[in-house]
Design a protein around this motif. Sequence first.
Motif, PDB file in Angstrom:
ATOM      1  N   ARG B  51       0.800  -1.081  -0.041  1.00  0.00           N
ATOM      2  CA  ARG B  51       0.017   0.020   0.064  1.00  0.00           C
ATOM      3  C   ARG B  51       0.710   0.990  -0.019  1.00  0.00           C
ATOM      4  N   SER B  52       0.363   2.378  -0.539  1.00  0.00           N
ATOM      5  CA  SER B  52       1.180   3.422  -0.515  1.00  0.00           C
ATOM      6  C   SER B  52       1.530   4.217   0.756  1.00  0.00           C
ATOM      7  N   ASN B  53       1.139   3.519   1.827  1.00  0.00           N
ATOM      8  CA  ASN B  53       1.395   4.169   3.174  1.00  0.00           C
ATOM      9  C   ASN B  53       2.794   3.333   3.643  1.00  0.00           C
ATOM     10  N   MET B  54       3.333   2.560   2.832  1.00  0.00           N
ATOM     11  CA  MET B  54       4.443   1.781   3.056  1.00  0.00           C
ATOM     12  C   MET B  54       5.604   1.887   2.013  1.00  0.00           C
ATOM     13  N   ASP B  55       7.076   1.676   2.477  1.00  0.00           N
ATOM     14  CA  ASP B  55       7.869   1.867   1.348  1.00  0.00           C
ATOM     15  C   ASP B  55       8.684   0.491   1.054  1.00  0.00           C
ATOM     16  N   LYS B  56       8.240  -0.565   1.971  1.00  0.00           N
ATOM     17  CA  LYS B  56       8.916  -1.806   1.872  1.00  0.00           C
ATOM     18  C   LYS B  56       8.030  -3.094   2.348  1.00  0.00           C
ATOM     19  N   ARG B  57       7.967  -3.800   1.658  1.00  0.00           N
ATOM     20  CA  ARG B  57       7.049  -5.186   2.283  1.00  0.00           C
ATOM     21  C   ARG B  57       7.871  -6.530   1.947  1.00  0.00           C
ATOM     22  N   GLN B  58       7.989  -7.349   2.829  1.00  0.00           N
ATOM     23  CA  GLN B  58       8.879  -8.442   2.216  1.00  0.00           C
ATOM     24  C   GLN B  58       8.052  -9.872   2.690  1.00  0.00           C
ATOM     25  N   GLY B  59       8.185 -10.588   1.395  1.00  0.00           N
ATOM     26  CA  GLY B  59       7.329 -12.077   1.642  1.00  0.00           C
ATOM     27  C   GLY B  59       8.591 -13.058   1.625  1.00  0.00           C
ATOM     28  N   GLN B  60       7.933 -14.134   1.332  1.00  0.00           N
ATOM     29  CA  GLN B  60       9.081 -15.238   1.256  1.00  0.00           C
ATOM     30  C   GLN B  60       9.888 -15.294  -0.151  1.00  0.00           C
ATOM     31  N   ARG B  61      11.282 -14.842   0.087  1.00  0.00           N
ATOM     32  CA  ARG B  61      12.182 -14.730  -0.965  1.00  0.00           C
ATOM     33  C   ARG B  61      11.762 -13.563  -1.766  1.00  0.00           C
TER      34      ARG B  61
END
Lengths: 113, 115
Positions: B51-61
């Motif tokens: 979402r635009s209120n975040m600058d980074k998001r991690q998932g599996q690999r």
Amino acid sequence: DTAVSQTPKYLVTQMGNDKSIKCEQNLGHDTMYWYKQDSKKFLKIMFSYNNKELIINETVPNRFSPKSPDKAHLNLHINSLELGDSAVYFCASSHGTANTEAFFGQGTRLTVV
Amino acid sequence: GESVGLHLPTLSVQEGDNSIINCAYSNSASDYFIWYKQESGKGPQFIIDIRSNMDKRQGQRVTVLLNKTVKHLSLQIAATQPGDSAVYFCAENIGRGGSQGNLIFGKGTKLSVKP
């Protein structure tokens, strides 16, 4: 279990014919879409239906007519097929339309000869 | 390896290396972004969203980075595997007033993983 299913997977037909592609989703979603993917893999939205009502109709020739008999189905009927209609058509569904992922079917490869 | 999306639609990496796929989006009002993976003969599959209120998001690999200042999105795949070979699309949700929006897809980047 298939979440979004389209039939047929392949469709070869002559110019001028009328054909339909069917789509069904068993995810309980209220929004369904049709996308067209051209030979360069570009995906473009055609139609969006929310609760059986049309909410988006991008610049698509009126030879293309979507029909949504209920929330789980969105069929695409194409009249007077033209060579340029050859593409892969994807049905998708989502829960709502804002900030939500869409789940795609396997696609229908339409070839007009 | 790194791709600039529209200008380099094909990215070739060695198995085990990290991959970076880039995407420039069009609308500064877009508030939701998704990366999809499309394998040959299949429909696009969701990988990760942000979402635009975040600058980074991690998932599996996978990691998605969002830079709203320059309207840029990237997908990082760690330890790329042959099964990662596919076309990757970024998509942005462009609102049409209220809560009605639709996903607009970028042109895609083909990732080829060499064993």
